[in-house]
Design an enzyme around this catalytic site. Structure first.
Site, PDB file in Angstrom:
ATOM      1  CE  LYS A  10      22.640  15.742 -17.484  1.00 29.68           C
ATOM      2  NZ  LYS A  10      23.340  15.868 -16.214  1.00 29.68           N
TER       3      LYS A  10
ATOM      4  CE  LYS B 134      29.679   9.988 -14.601  1.00 35.39           C
ATOM      5  NZ  LYS B 134      30.738  10.558 -13.819  1.00 35.39           N
TER       6      LYS B 134
ATOM      7  CE  LYS C 188      28.462  15.028 -22.519  1.00 36.57           C
ATOM      8  NZ  LYS C 188      28.453  15.843 -21.340  1.00 36.57           N
TER       9      LYS C 188
HETATM   10  P1  AMP Z   1      30.766  15.557 -14.683  1.00 37.82           P
HETATM   11  O1  AMP Z   1      31.048  14.096 -14.581  1.00 37.82           O
HETATM   12  O2  AMP Z   1      29.635  15.893 -15.601  1.00 37.82           O
HETATM   13  O3  AMP Z   1      30.688  16.217 -13.334  1.00 37.82           O
HETATM   14  O4  AMP Z   1      32.037  16.202 -15.401  1.00 37.82           O
HETATM   15  C1  AMP Z   1      33.238  16.485 -14.727  1.00 37.82           C
HETATM   16  C2  AMP Z   1      34.181  17.230 -15.638  1.00 37.82           C
HETATM   17  O5  AMP Z   1      34.545  16.404 -16.760  1.00 37.82           O
HETATM   18  C3  AMP Z   1      33.593  18.509 -16.234  1.00 37.82           C
HETATM   19  O6  AMP Z   1      34.597  19.516 -16.230  1.00 37.82           O
HETATM   20  C4  AMP Z   1      33.242  18.126 -17.651  1.00 37.82           C
HETATM   21  O7  AMP Z   1      33.287  19.217 -18.545  1.00 37.82           O
HETATM   22  C5  AMP Z   1      34.341  17.133 -17.969  1.00 37.82           C
HETATM   23  N1  AMP Z   1      33.924  16.177 -19.015  1.00 37.82           N
HETATM   24  C6  AMP Z   1      32.827  15.375 -18.990  1.00 37.82           C
HETATM   25  N2  AMP Z   1      32.748  14.634 -20.131  1.00 37.82           N
HETATM   26  C7  AMP Z   1      33.830  14.990 -20.888  1.00 37.82           C
HETATM   27  C8  AMP Z   1      34.317  14.592 -22.180  1.00 37.82           C
HETATM   28  N3  AMP Z   1      33.689  13.658 -22.904  1.00 37.82           N
HETATM   29  N4  AMP Z   1      35.459  15.174 -22.645  1.00 37.82           N
HETATM   30  C9  AMP Z   1      36.108  16.106 -21.908  1.00 37.82           C
HETATM   31  N5  AMP Z   1      35.697  16.538 -20.697  1.00 37.82           N
HETATM   32  C10 AMP Z   1      34.577  15.985 -20.181  1.00 37.82           C
END
Ligand code: AMP
Ligand code: TRP
Length: 317
Positions: free
Chosen positions: A115, A200, A197
């Protein structure tokens, strides 16, 4: 320790609509774990402000994440769902951890390196100490299990290191928590570049599926997912990342193994395979979307966060 004392904690940032990776890597497991454990699920707005946010949008995103949790099946009557900034213990403990954590540990975090990029001198201090706040979230609840996707594993290791260092210096205080990861789905890849990965923040909207995407659009996104030219369906992340990602998504949605999915699809064309995967995604998202759209208009959503805050405060304090 008995099952009764074991507690699950996890958090999701309110930074826009959730995607299929968030669902399969985290939220689907929140729902599964609630049958076995006491669970605390947090909308981590203080993590979100480590980068600039529009205050109005942030407020509506908080309700959006709450409604998504409930629409996906988190039972707010049995489990605690709350907003991080409404419980001051998170920031209070984070300060203590700022003093226990080491700059070298934080500098090694791959999420921070990604980041901050080349802009390391110019990002917020919050972005750097973000893992200390995440540790405070988890350790304030003496959580034993933390359901997260693969990208958060390193932050969880740091949480464990902080708990151990604190306990060694000041006496046994915190429980050293474990990551809880799904067998399949902990790392869902981008549909347009399946070596990365699903994220969004990608500029290509075809690279991710949002939980609230129009269902015809979902089918089109899967149809246009990048694969390979071999026309043979089997699992090989190195050489067939696109097909392997679709197999992973399918197995996670149907709660089965990748091997079982491979034997099911092995003689199909890529086109028919993609149609089946798309149908499974649509079948999973449709009821979530229906519940979500009913919930988001409900004025009592705020009251759910208020109840959650009061319950969370009692534990964290
Ligand atoms: P965040 O939107 O970054 O707060 O992520 C919320 C949850 O989604 C966290 O536990 C992340 O590890 C999981 N997560 C985010 N992107 C992915 C992905 N591409 N595959 C699997 N888990 C994800
Ligand atoms: N850092 C996590 C993410 O970006 C969100 C998060 C904050 C979290 N606090 C947490 C996850 C505590 C699990 C437990 O996805």
């Amino acid at each position: 320790m008995t099952k009764f004392q074991e507690r699950v904690f996890s958090g999701v940032q309110p930074t826009g609509t959730l995607h299929l990776g968030n669902y399969l890597g985290a939220i689907k497991n929140f729902v599964e774990l609630q049958n076995k454990y006491n669970c605390v699920y947090c909308v981590v707005d203080q993590h979100a402000i480590t980068v600039d946010q529009d205050p109005k949008e942030l407020r509506s995103n908080i309700l959006e994440v709450l409604a998504s949790f409930i629409a996906a099946g988190v039972d707010y009557k049995k489990q605690i769902i709350f907003q991080q900034s409404s419980v001051p213990a998170h920031s209070q403990l984070a300060w203590v951890f700022n003093c226990v954590s080491r700059i070298g540990w934080l500098n090694r975090m791959t999420q921070f390196k990604d980041k901050a990029g080349k802009n390391k001198e110019n990002v917020s201090v919050g972005l750097m100490v973000y893992p200390n706040l995440m540790a405070a979230d988890i350790l304030a609840y003496l959580a034993t299990h933390v359901p997260v996707g693969d990208d958060q594993k390193q932050h969880l290791e740091l949480t464990r290191d902080l708990a151990i260092r604190f306990n060694n210096t000041y006496g046994d205080t915190f429980i050293v928590p474990k990551a809880y990861q799904p067998k399949t789905g902990a790392k869902i890849k981008s549909l347009s570049d399946p070596t990365k990965k699903m994220d969004k923040s990608s500029e290509n909207q075809k690279s991710y599926i949002l939980l609230l995407d129009d269902l015809n659009q979902v089918k089109n996104k899967i149809k246009s997912a990048v694969t390979d030219s071999e026309a043979k369906i089997y699992y090989d992340v190195e050489n067939k990342p696109g097909i392997s990602n679709l197999l992973t998504i399918d197995a996670a949605l149907l709660k089965t193994t990748i091997e079982e999915r491979v034997s099911h699809y092995k003689d199909m064309s890529y086109q028919d395979f993609k149609l089946c995967v798309a149908d499974h995604i649509v079948a999973a998202l449709k009821p979530i979307q229906e519940k979500y759209h009913a919930l988001i208009k409900d004025p009592s959503l705020d009251a759910i966060l208020d109840t959650g805050r009061d319950q969370a405060k009692m534990i964290a304090h």
